[in-house]
Design a protein around this motif. Structure first.
Motif, PDB file in Angstrom:
ATOM      1  N   GLY A   1      42.100  49.611  31.768  1.00  0.00           N
ATOM      2  CA  GLY A   1      41.252  49.193  32.874  1.00  0.00           C
ATOM      3  C   GLY A   1      42.050  48.588  34.011  1.00  0.00           C
TER       4      GLY A   1
ATOM      5  N   ASN B   1      42.754  50.354  37.826  1.00  0.00           N
ATOM      6  CA  ASN B   1      42.468  49.674  39.082  1.00  0.00           C
ATOM      7  C   ASN B   1      43.716  49.577  39.950  1.00  0.00           C
ATOM      8  OD1 ASN B   1      40.611  48.120  40.796  1.00  0.00           O
ATOM      9  ND2 ASN B   1      41.882  46.363  40.277  1.00  0.00           N
TER      10      ASN B   1
ATOM     11  N   SER C   1      36.877  51.084  36.395  1.00  0.00           N
ATOM     12  CA  SER C   1      37.622  49.961  35.827  1.00  0.00           C
ATOM     13  C   SER C   1      36.827  48.663  35.948  1.00  0.00           C
ATOM     14  CB  SER C   1      38.956  49.789  36.560  1.00  0.00           C
ATOM     15  OG  SER C   1      39.576  48.565  36.193  1.00  0.00           O
TER      16      SER C   1
END
Length: 277
Positions: A211, A215, A231
């Motif tokens: 995640g 991002n 994300s």
């Protein structure tokens, strides 16, 4: 209310926290020390000197300051936001989520104690609900430690207080709790389905690491920008909260919604699962 009464009503919550009390105390201590260092750095080093003459670092650095907008890490909100998105901060969160998430179901299945536990007057729903309560309580304590440390640092520093409202620090802390819950739901779903605690811990690390990386890539590479919505760290932007104030209700809603969906899946999977297999 008498504490003994609470212990009798929620025995699995207190047992889960008691078994991991040393780990939790160590993580709380580490979080306080780390956030204290962030406050000291932010309060003593002029923010413009962090990158020398370059006052506008590359856009990818917004991922490290917890910003999706124009809050640079070379600013007081960005520096404090970095304390709430630093890999060390993420690692402490994932340690709690992975450890207590694995203990929710998978650890007992792996150890062969789940059938013995089910012979007691404890339903599957109560088992998961109370162990979820312990996990949520632990993540709230961890985020509270970080938030209170930053809030005290801002309150006692005129330079920081002029740039960051103390109320914004508490809003960022609540957003941190929402992120932890967002990660907790899917991890509990894996625990309800898995037979190995390593799978649950791996899932927690993977969700958090992937995640954050997603991002970061979306902020650094414009063709990948649409991927940022996948994300959880896109919705967790403490730097923006510290820099601009306000309450990001939409981000709260997304993070809590994902956590609730994961938690609902966990209850559903546990109800339908054959624990003997």
């Amino acid at each position: 209310m008498n504490p003994g009464t609470v212990n009798r009503r929620l025995p699995l919550v207190w047992l889960a926290l008691h078994r991991r009390r040393r780990m939790l105390l160590s993580l709380l201590f580490g979080m306080v020390v780390f956030e204290t260092l962030i406050v000291v750095i932010a309060g003593t080093v002029p923010s413009g000197e962090l990158f020398g003459a370059r006052r506008n670092p590359p856009g990818a650095f917004r991922a490290f300051s917890g910003s999706n907008g124009d809050v640079s890490i070379a600013s007081y909100p960005g520096l404090l936001g970095a304390g709430l998105t630093h890999p060390f901060w993420i690692a402490l969160q994932l340690t709690v989520i992975g450890s207590l998430g694995a203990a929710a179901v998978a650890a007992d299945v792996e150890a062969g104690t789940i059938e013995l536990l089910m012979t007691r007057p404890v339903s599957r729903r109560r088992l998961l609900a109370e162990r979820t309560g312990a996990l949520v309580a632990a993540t709230v304590l961890l985020n509270a430690a970080a938030t209170l440390t930053l809030a005290l640092g801002v309150a006692f520093s005129a330079r920081l207080r002029a740039a960051v409202p103390v109320s914004a620090v508490f809003t960022a802390g609540l957003l941190g709790c929402a992120l932890a819950f967002c990660l907790t739901g899917p991890v509990l779903a894996v625990s309800a389905l898995s037979r190995r605690r390593a799978h649950v811990i791996g899932a927690a690390v993977a969700i958090g690491a992937v995640g954050f990386a997603l991002n970061f890539v979306a902020l650094a590479w414009s063709p990948a920008r649409p991927l940022r919505y996948l994300s959880p760290f896109h919705y967790y932007a403490p730097g923006d909260v510290l820099g601009h104030g306000g309450v990001p209700w939409a981000a709260f809603g997304v993070l809590l919604g994902v956590g609730l969906l994961g938690l609902a899946a966990a209850f559903r999977l546990l109800e339908r699962r054959d624990l003997a297999v």
